[in-house]
Design an enzyme around this catalytic site. Structure first.
Site: not given
Length: 440
Positions: A269, A334, A266
């Site tokens: 990005k 990520r 989150c």
């Protein structure tokens, strides 16, 4: 109510399962047959505490279903949640191809009124694109069927997503339709019986709210991380500074912990996407430029401390790493700080023995089998013969270890703590060479 959720990733699966938990009938669509088979067999494709049991319970009760059939999914729910991925494009903007494709599928197959709800994190103006795609598909069919498009951004924390959905602190609805508002009020009524948590606003404001929330939290983290570097240089203690400013109710204590950078699906990005939105509209978001730059630098702070102590030629040395996921209670890697650190250590010739309670398989998927990466079965196994320990993720299991055993297993009692888990004075009193972030 009958609900369709398009996408069984993190947001879609949590949304669909929690809506089923309060009595709705939910059908979740995904184009990945392997993922749907896992779900139908009682497993889940992600790690999230409490979710697997809830999925099993609602499947057994006949309220939660899974399919790869687009026509079936469109026919099923009056409310159609779009919860597909919006990965960053090459220029940092959100890639909306999956969102628009989902909208087109609804337009191709719908035969009665639908409320289409953007649940994915999307930039301002996405609802207009969804509306245009739906209208275009209906026009191709030569039919006029009423529909509404609404924005309902998610505010789920990985590791606490089930609680966040079942006990929300706010529910944001963006719509200009009274019918859509009424349907969503009915849908969310079971989640706000104590008091009204639902805020209705225009669609563009709702879309911007999600990005603004994540960008603000990322800003607080980067601000404290930069202050931690300064505190260390000045001889101050960032933990004492945190208490000093957090006691101000205008600031508060949340998201003020210094560390080795943020990651996940989150914050990185969404900060990039919001910056890109600003650029496209001629409004440079200078604060967010600095937030991202500071975070990239912070991911190297532990490695910089290590090389300052041991030099940059690390051939023949092996380091223990506690934590691989970007945060506790998830297997998500990520943009995880651990990845930047691993790759930097490997570049300098070092090997790593690592342990994480949830992210071992994800690490294997990303890096495969490597001679310079040993994934072990316990925190203590990682320490055996290691030249130093790097603490990267603040899992609870790392908070109160057996320090005598740690000291015996490490080749040298050297700890680089990227999450400030321990008290520096106590650690040094036990004979550790302890280097936290922003503390003396």
């Amino acid at each position: 109510m009958k609900i369709t959720v398009i996408g069984t990733g993190y947001v879609g699966l949590v949304t669909g399962t929690c809506l089923a938990e309060v009595g709705n009938e939910v059908l979740c669509l995904d184009v990945d047959p392997a993922k749907i088979e896992i779900l139908k067999s009682g497993g889940i494709p992600i790690y999230e505490p409490g979710l697997e049991d809830m999925v099993k319970r609602n499947v057994a009760a006949g309220r939660l279903h899974f399919t790869t059939d687009v026509a079936e999914s469109v026919a099923f729910g009056q409310i159609q949640f779009i919860a597909v991925g919006t990965p960053p494009d090459e220029d940092g903007s959100a890639d909306l191809q999956y969102v628009v494709a989902a909208a087109r599928n609804i337009g191709r197959h719908m035969s009665e009124y639908k409320l289409v709800v953007d649940k994915s994190t999307v930039p301002v103006g996405t609802a207009d694109k969804v509306k245009a795609a739906l209208a275009e598909e209906l026009a191709k069919r030569g039919t006029a069927i009423e529909f509404n498009v609404a924005s309902n951004p998610e505010f789920l924390k990985e590791g606490a997503a089930v609680d966040d959905f079942m006990k929300p602190d706010r529910i944001v609805i963006g719509t200009d339709s009274e019918r859509a508002t009424a349907l969503l009020r009915q849908l969310y009524a079971p989640f706000q019986r104590n008091h009204d948590r639902l805020t209705v606003m225009d669609v563009k404001s709702a879309e911007l709210t999600k990005y603004a929330a994540n960008a603000m939290l990322a800003t607080r983290i980067s601000f404290m991380n930069e202050l931690a570097v300064l505190a260390e240089k000045l001889g101050a203690d960032i933990e004492q500074v945190r208490h000093g400013i957090g006691s101000d109710p205008r600031i508060g204590y949340h998201f003020l912990y210094a560390g080795c950078g943020y990651g996940g699906s989150c914050f990185p990005k969404d900060v990039q996407a919001l910056r890109r939105t600003g650029q496209e509209n001629g409004i440079p978001l200078r604060v967010l430029d600095a937030v991202e730059e500071a975070n990239d630098a912070q991911k190297q702070v532990l490695v910089n401390k290590l090389t300052a102590r041991l030099g940059s030629d690390l051939r023949g040395k092996r380091f223990a790493m506690w934590g691989l996921a970007f945060k506790p209670n998830t297997d998500d890697m990520r943009e995880a700080p651990s990845r930047s650190m691993l790759e930097a250590l490997w570049t300098m010739g070092a090997s790593v023995s690592a342990y994480d309670p949830a992210a071992m398989e994800e690490t294997r998927r990303i890096y495969g089998e490597r001679t310079d990466l040993l994934l072990v079965d316990s925190p203590m196994d990682a320490l055996k013969g290691a030249d130093a320990l790097l603490i990267v993720t603040e899992w609870k299991v790392f908070r109160s270890p057996n320090f005598d055993t740690m000291k015996a297993l490490l080749k040298t009692p050297l700890i680089f703590d990227g999450r400030n888990l321990y008290e520096p004075q106590a650690m040094r009193g036990m004979g550790f060479d302890y280097l936290p972030i922003g503390r003396q």
